[in-house]
Design a protein around this motif. Structure first.
Motif, PDB file in Angstrom:
ATOM      1  N   GLY A 103       0.840  -1.192   0.000  1.00 30.57           N
ATOM      2  CA  GLY A 103       0.000   0.000   0.000  1.00 30.57           C
ATOM      3  C   GLY A 103       0.870   1.234   0.000  1.00 30.57           C
ATOM      4  O   GLY A 103       0.676   2.161   0.789  1.00 30.57           O
ATOM      5  N   SER A 104       1.837   1.255  -0.900  1.00 30.01           N
ATOM      6  CA  SER A 104       2.881   2.293  -0.901  1.00 30.01           C
ATOM      7  C   SER A 104       2.395   3.656  -1.345  1.00 30.01           C
ATOM      8  O   SER A 104       3.092   4.647  -1.158  1.00 30.01           O
TER       9      SER A 104
ATOM     10  N   GLU B 274       1.120  -1.275  -4.802  1.00 27.38           N
ATOM     11  CA  GLU B 274       0.026  -0.311  -4.717  1.00 27.38           C
ATOM     12  C   GLU B 274      -1.045  -0.631  -5.766  1.00 27.38           C
ATOM     13  O   GLU B 274      -0.736  -0.751  -6.952  1.00 27.38           O
ATOM     14  N   PRO B 275      -2.311  -0.768  -5.345  1.00 29.76           N
ATOM     15  CA  PRO B 275      -3.370  -1.094  -6.305  1.00 29.76           C
ATOM     16  C   PRO B 275      -3.801   0.068  -7.199  1.00 29.76           C
ATOM     17  O   PRO B 275      -4.305  -0.152  -8.302  1.00 29.76           O
ATOM     18  N   SER B 276      -3.616   1.300  -6.748  1.00 28.36           N
ATOM     19  CA  SER B 276      -4.085   2.459  -7.498  1.00 28.36           C
ATOM     20  C   SER B 276      -3.080   2.885  -8.561  1.00 28.36           C
ATOM     21  O   SER B 276      -1.954   3.278  -8.245  1.00 28.36           O
TER      22      SER B 276
ATOM     23  N   SER C 298      -2.058  -5.856  -4.355  1.00 26.28           N
ATOM     24  CA  SER C 298      -2.801  -5.525  -3.146  1.00 26.28           C
ATOM     25  C   SER C 298      -2.331  -6.418  -2.015  1.00 26.28           C
ATOM     26  O   SER C 298      -1.601  -7.399  -2.237  1.00 26.28           O
ATOM     27  N   ALA C 299      -2.766  -6.115  -0.809  1.00 22.59           N
ATOM     28  CA  ALA C 299      -2.355  -6.908   0.344  1.00 22.59           C
ATOM     29  C   ALA C 299      -2.823  -8.350   0.231  1.00 22.59           C
ATOM     30  O   ALA C 299      -2.170  -9.269   0.721  1.00 22.59           O
TER      31      ALA C 299
ATOM     32  N   ALA D 154       8.291  -6.175   5.970  1.00 18.38           N
ATOM     33  CA  ALA D 154       7.139  -5.597   5.268  1.00 18.38           C
ATOM     34  C   ALA D 154       6.561  -4.470   6.109  1.00 18.38           C
ATOM     35  O   ALA D 154       6.530  -4.547   7.343  1.00 18.38           O
ATOM     36  N   LEU D 155       6.116  -3.441   5.426  1.00 20.66           N
ATOM     37  CA  LEU D 155       5.487  -2.291   6.083  1.00 20.66           C
ATOM     38  C   LEU D 155       4.120  -2.052   5.481  1.00 20.66           C
ATOM     39  O   LEU D 155       3.950  -2.089   4.256  1.00 20.66           O
ATOM     40  N   MET D 156       3.154  -1.805   6.352  1.00 21.23           N
ATOM     41  CA  MET D 156       1.844  -1.301   5.931  1.00 21.23           C
ATOM     42  C   MET D 156       1.601  -0.030   6.743  1.00 21.23           C
ATOM     43  O   MET D 156       1.398  -0.097   7.956  1.00 21.23           O
TER      44      MET D 156
END
Length: 255
Positions: free
Chosen positions: A50-51, A72-74, A96-97, A110-112
């Motif tokens: 979700g970068s 990132e999905p967007s 996506s996650a 991993a970072l969210m």
């Protein structure tokens, strides 16, 4: 309340990078916290899940000297990231996650960051994160927790945003439970001091960009009224007053 998911391709992407820009002091605080909770293993590959527009990916690359994959999905957010947050060690990819384009056990950290509440299927995401993280690797999640809400300045000007956060965000126990079921152990919780603006005037300028996803759930009238009250107080500011809060950072170890 039945809140709809925020579509970052339709909104948010235009002003996000500027509206959510990290101040140097906050960047230092987060990096110190990330290092404290990252564990002892050698870190050569990091997933920034979700970068967004790449607020953290280049900073992670520099801090750990590691390759960073921003997932990132967007598409619109990734476009901004490629322009404003490019780095020789950073790659931005679609995903996506719940569906990470990463190899099994190929990630050391991993970072969210303020992403967890946007994930529709959290158990599936936890299982997918367990798949890509190497045994013993850490997952860091910066998130609001419904049972640990802070006294945010935002709530004073946009009161219903607190109720929205109560609905959007899970509790600490719920979050720990989801990851325990996927094969993670809860490894720590830090409160990180985050400064979002050096003055009320600066904070007001940021809110004009509507770069907070909670604004997508407010009515136009609620947003206008809150912003008007904020602008009035900012206009009377004679001594700069930083806008700061303590933010929760969770750590999980892949078993």
């Amino acid at each position: 309340m039945g809140l709809e998911r925020v579509d970052y391709d339709r909104t948010q992407h235009a002003g996000y990078a500027k509206g959510r820009r990290l101040l140097p002091s906050s960047r230092r605080n987060w990096m110190r916290a990330f290092r404290d909770l990252a564990g002892d293993r050698r870190i050569s590959r990091i997933a920034d899940v979700g970068s967004g527009t790449g607020r953290f990916a280049p900073v992670l690359a520099d801090a750990f000297g590691a390759e960073v994959v921003g997932v990132e999905p967007s598409a619109r957010m990734r476009e901004v990231a490629h322009v404003e947050s490019s780095h020789p060690l950073v790659t931005y990819v679609e995903g996506s996650a719940e569906d990470l384009p990463l190899d099994d056990a190929g990630v050391d950290l991993a970072l969210m960051f303020l992403v967890w509440h946007h994930v529709p299927d959290r158990p599936a995401a936890a299982r997918e994160l367990a798949r890509v993280l190497a045994p013993g690797a850490r997952l860091l999640i910066a998130t609001t927790l419904a049972d640990r809400l802070k006294d945010l300045l935002l709530y004073r000007y946009f009161p219903r945003s607190r109720d929205i956060d109560m609905e959007l965000f899970p509790t600490l126990g719920e979050t720990v439970g989801v990851f325990a079921a996927a094969g993670f152990a809860h490894a720590g919780l830090l409160e990180v001091h985050h400064r979002s603006a050096d003055s009320l005037r600066e904070y007001t300028e940021r809110q004009r960009m509507r770069a907070l996803s909670v604004y997508e759930h407010l009515t136009d009238e609620e947003y206008r009224d809150g912003l008007a009250a904020l602008e009035a107080d900012a206009a009377e500011e004679t001594v700069s007053r930083p806008v700061e809060a303590e933010c929760d950072l969770l750590a999980f170890t892949r078993l």
